[in-house]
Design a protein around this motif. Structure first.
Motif, mmCIF file in Angstrom:
data_model
loop_
_atom_site.group_PDB
_atom_site.id
_atom_site.type_symbol
_atom_site.label_atom_id
_atom_site.label_comp_id
_atom_site.label_asym_id
_atom_site.label_seq_id
_atom_site.Cartn_x
_atom_site.Cartn_y
_atom_site.Cartn_z
ATOM 1 N N MET A 73 0.845 -1.194 0.000
ATOM 2 C CA MET A 73 0.000 0.000 0.000
ATOM 3 C C MET A 73 0.883 1.248 0.000
ATOM 4 N N ARG A 74 0.547 2.209 -0.840
ATOM 5 C CA ARG A 74 1.242 3.496 -0.876
ATOM 6 C C ARG A 74 0.307 4.551 -0.289
ATOM 7 N N ILE A 75 0.777 5.236 0.770
ATOM 8 C CA ILE A 75 -0.036 6.212 1.487
ATOM 9 C C ILE A 75 0.567 7.595 1.322
ATOM 10 N N LEU A 76 -0.248 8.559 0.929
ATOM 11 C CA LEU A 76 0.148 9.953 0.943
ATOM 12 C C LEU A 76 -0.331 10.556 2.250
ATOM 13 N N VAL A 77 0.591 11.080 3.050
ATOM 14 C CA VAL A 77 0.268 11.693 4.334
ATOM 15 C C VAL A 77 0.450 13.196 4.196
ATOM 16 N N THR A 78 -0.643 13.948 4.235
ATOM 17 C CA THR A 78 -0.531 15.401 4.182
ATOM 18 C C THR A 78 -0.293 15.930 5.588
ATOM 19 N N GLY A 79 0.520 16.978 5.686
ATOM 20 C CA GLY A 79 0.833 17.513 7.012
ATOM 21 C C GLY A 79 1.657 16.565 7.854
ATOM 22 N N GLY A 80 2.459 15.743 7.197
ATOM 23 C CA GLY A 80 3.202 14.705 7.900
ATOM 24 C C GLY A 80 4.391 15.189 8.694
ATOM 25 N N ALA A 81 4.720 16.483 8.600
ATOM 26 C CA ALA A 81 5.802 17.028 9.424
ATOM 27 C C ALA A 81 5.275 17.666 10.699
ATOM 28 N N GLY A 82 3.971 17.629 10.896
ATOM 29 C CA GLY A 82 3.382 18.179 12.112
ATOM 30 C C GLY A 82 3.405 17.179 13.258
ATOM 31 N N PHE A 83 2.819 17.569 14.353
ATOM 32 C CA PHE A 83 2.823 16.767 15.581
ATOM 33 C C PHE A 83 2.197 15.390 15.370
ATOM 34 N N ILE A 84 0.934 15.345 14.988
ATOM 35 C CA ILE A 84 0.234 14.062 14.873
ATOM 36 C C ILE A 84 0.649 13.345 13.599
ATOM 37 N N GLY A 85 0.785 14.088 12.512
ATOM 38 C CA GLY A 85 1.171 13.463 11.250
ATOM 39 C C GLY A 85 2.513 12.774 11.329
ATOM 40 N N SER A 86 3.487 13.406 11.979
ATOM 41 C CA SER A 86 4.812 12.780 12.062
ATOM 42 C C SER A 86 4.790 11.543 12.949
ATOM 43 N N GLU A 87 3.947 11.553 13.992
ATOM 44 C CA GLU A 87 3.795 10.345 14.812
ATOM 45 C C GLU A 87 3.224 9.208 13.971
ATOM 46 N N PHE A 88 2.247 9.534 13.123
ATOM 47 C CA PHE A 88 1.665 8.497 12.259
ATOM 48 C C PHE A 88 2.718 7.934 11.312
ATOM 49 N N VAL A 89 3.538 8.803 10.728
ATOM 50 C CA VAL A 89 4.577 8.343 9.800
ATOM 51 C C VAL A 89 5.599 7.485 10.531
ATOM 52 N N ARG A 90 6.071 7.960 11.675
ATOM 53 C CA ARG A 90 7.069 7.186 12.425
ATOM 54 C C ARG A 90 6.522 5.834 12.849
ATOM 55 N N SER A 91 5.299 5.808 13.365
ATOM 56 C CA SER A 91 4.737 4.532 13.818
ATOM 57 C C SER A 91 4.467 3.593 12.644
ATOM 58 N N THR A 92 4.069 4.146 11.500
ATOM 59 C CA THR A 92 3.796 3.314 10.331
ATOM 60 C C THR A 92 5.059 2.642 9.812
ATOM 61 N N LEU A 93 6.174 3.362 9.863
ATOM 62 C CA LEU A 93 7.411 2.836 9.270
ATOM 63 C C LEU A 93 8.362 2.184 10.263
ATOM 64 N N LEU A 94 8.228 2.487 11.562
ATOM 65 C CA LEU A 94 9.216 2.018 12.528
ATOM 66 C C LEU A 94 8.683 1.061 13.584
ATOM 67 N N SER A 95 7.380 0.866 13.662
ATOM 68 C CA SER A 95 6.841 -0.047 14.674
ATOM 69 C C SER A 95 7.230 -1.481 14.331
ATOM 70 N N PRO A 96 7.199 -2.385 15.316
ATOM 71 C CA PRO A 96 7.557 -3.786 15.038
ATOM 72 C C PRO A 96 6.768 -4.405 13.894
ATOM 73 N N ARG A 97 5.472 -4.060 13.794
ATOM 74 C CA ARG A 97 4.665 -4.644 12.712
ATOM 75 C C ARG A 97 5.090 -4.118 11.346
ATOM 76 N N ALA A 98 5.766 -2.941 11.319
ATOM 77 C CA ALA A 98 6.193 -2.371 10.037
ATOM 78 C C ALA A 98 7.267 -3.220 9.369
ATOM 79 N N LYS A 99 7.966 -4.062 10.147
ATOM 80 C CA LYS A 99 9.039 -4.879 9.577
ATOM 81 C C LYS A 99 8.511 -5.887 8.562
ATOM 82 N N VAL A 100 7.250 -6.266 8.715
ATOM 83 C CA VAL A 100 6.665 -7.234 7.785
ATOM 84 C C VAL A 100 5.629 -6.558 6.881
ATOM 85 N N SER A 101 5.644 -5.225 6.852
ATOM 86 C CA SER A 101 4.676 -4.471 6.059
ATOM 87 C C SER A 101 5.306 -4.018 4.741
ATOM 88 N N ASP A 102 4.446 -3.832 3.748
ATOM 89 C CA ASP A 102 4.928 -3.310 2.468
ATOM 90 C C ASP A 102 4.480 -1.860 2.263
#
Length: 330
Positions: free
Chosen positions: A1-30
């Motif tokens: 899945m390819r996700i476009l995150v608008t406002g991703g450098a803000g407080f909540i948006g950046s948390e979403f980006v970090r958790s999406t790419l760095l959480s343990p479940r992200a290791k098996v995610s595409d």
């Protein structure tokens, strides 16, 4: 899945980006993430440093109000998660034009572009403030919208545009509405980081009115987990509440922050109340619990202590931003 995150450098948006790419479940995610952010005064590129070298991350400096940018960026994305917004109530009272431009017109242009390019799902991140104030009980997703601040009015308008795109065009949209967020990387004009940074510096903090305004507090990591659940499992055309389950008066919150920083009530300045200040917000999140499996996990006392510690340890992050906020308000 390819996700476009608008406002991703803000407080909540950046948390979403970090958790999406760095959480343990992200290791098996595409999942691949593209951040689109215009880096306004509250957009902080450094919030994304932890993922800067991630192979499934890219950043685009651009505005959701620019159709050419959207037409260049959107093709190939499966979903949009739309955080980009002007969000500070006090600034909206001082001047509402930027809020209308970004929150209303920007959302409409993003919706139009997403439909043009066949984006499969559009998740719009909104707020409990669209409902106005509730003296007792809690709002459900069917409660009428009655915003009182210019900020809340523009968010309500954007919510309605998103839901209208589903009803009119059949777009697969989901709207989430959250309660007050707190946690690391929050821009230091919002109440918790504002109070914490001032107290850490030995300064005073402003408490509006009688301090009895009530807010429900939600850790940003719980919020982003709720957003992910809604993105993956929410029904098209539906609204979901993401609440924290901890209601406090502003005076109670101030007392907790004073205790956490070793300060006394002599550091509190009582100031005239904000215009149109909503007395109480409260969300029911039964629907998200039943349909998405959402429940907040971060205990408020533990989350607040960790947040205060984060600001104490990251002066190099917030000191320049506090100066930036002062310049933006001038």
């Amino acid at each position: 899945m390819r996700i476009l995150v608008t406002g991703g450098a803000g407080f909540i948006g950046s948390e979403f980006v970090r958790s999406t790419l760095l959480s343990p479940r992200a290791k098996v995610s595409d999942v691949r993430v593209t951040v689109l952010d215009k880096l306004s005064y509250a957009g902080v590129r450094e919030n994304l440093d932890p993922v800067a070298d991630h192979p499934r991350y890219s950043f685009v400096h651009g505005d959701i109000g620019d159709a050419d940018t959207l037409d260049r960026v959107l093709p190939g994305h499966d979903a949009v998660v739309h955080f980009a917004a002007e969000t500070h109530v006090d600034r909206s009272i001082a001047g509402s034009a930027p809020f209308v431009t970004t929150n209303v017109l920007g959302t409409q242009r993003l919706l139009d572009a997403a439909r043009r390019h066949g984006v499969a799902r559009f998740l719009h991140v909104s707020t409990d403030e669209v409902y106005g104030s509730i003296p007792e009980g809690s709002w459900t997703e069917d409660s009428p919208l009655a915003p009182n601040s210019p900020y809340a009015a523009t968010k309500a308008a954007s919510d309605l545009l998103v839901l209208a795109a589903h009803r009119t065009h059949g777009m697969d949209v989901v709207v989430t509405r959250c309660s007050n967020n707190y946690g690391p990387y929050q821009f230091p004009e919002k109440v918790i980081p504002l109070f914490v940074t001032r107290l850490l510096d030995g300064g005073t903090v402003p408490l509006y009115g009688d301090g009895q305004h009530v807010r429900d507090w939600l850790h940003v990591s719980d919020h982003c987990r709720g957003i992910e659940l809604a993105l993956r499992h929410g029904r098209a055309g539906e609204v979901y509440h993401i609440g924290g389950g901890t209601e406090l008066t502003n005076e109670q919150l101030t007392g907790l922050l004073l205790a956490a920083t070793g300060a006394g009530w002599d550091r509190v300045e009582r100031v005239p109340d904000r215009k149109g200040h909503d007395a109480r917000y409260s969300l029911r999140y039964d629907k998200a619990a039943a349909e998405l499996g959402y429940r907040p996990r971060v205990d408020f006392a533990r989350g607040l202590a960790a947040t205060v510690s984060w600001y104490a340890e990251h002066r190099s992050w917030w000191e320049p931003l506090r100066r930036r906020a002062a310049r933006a308000a001038a």
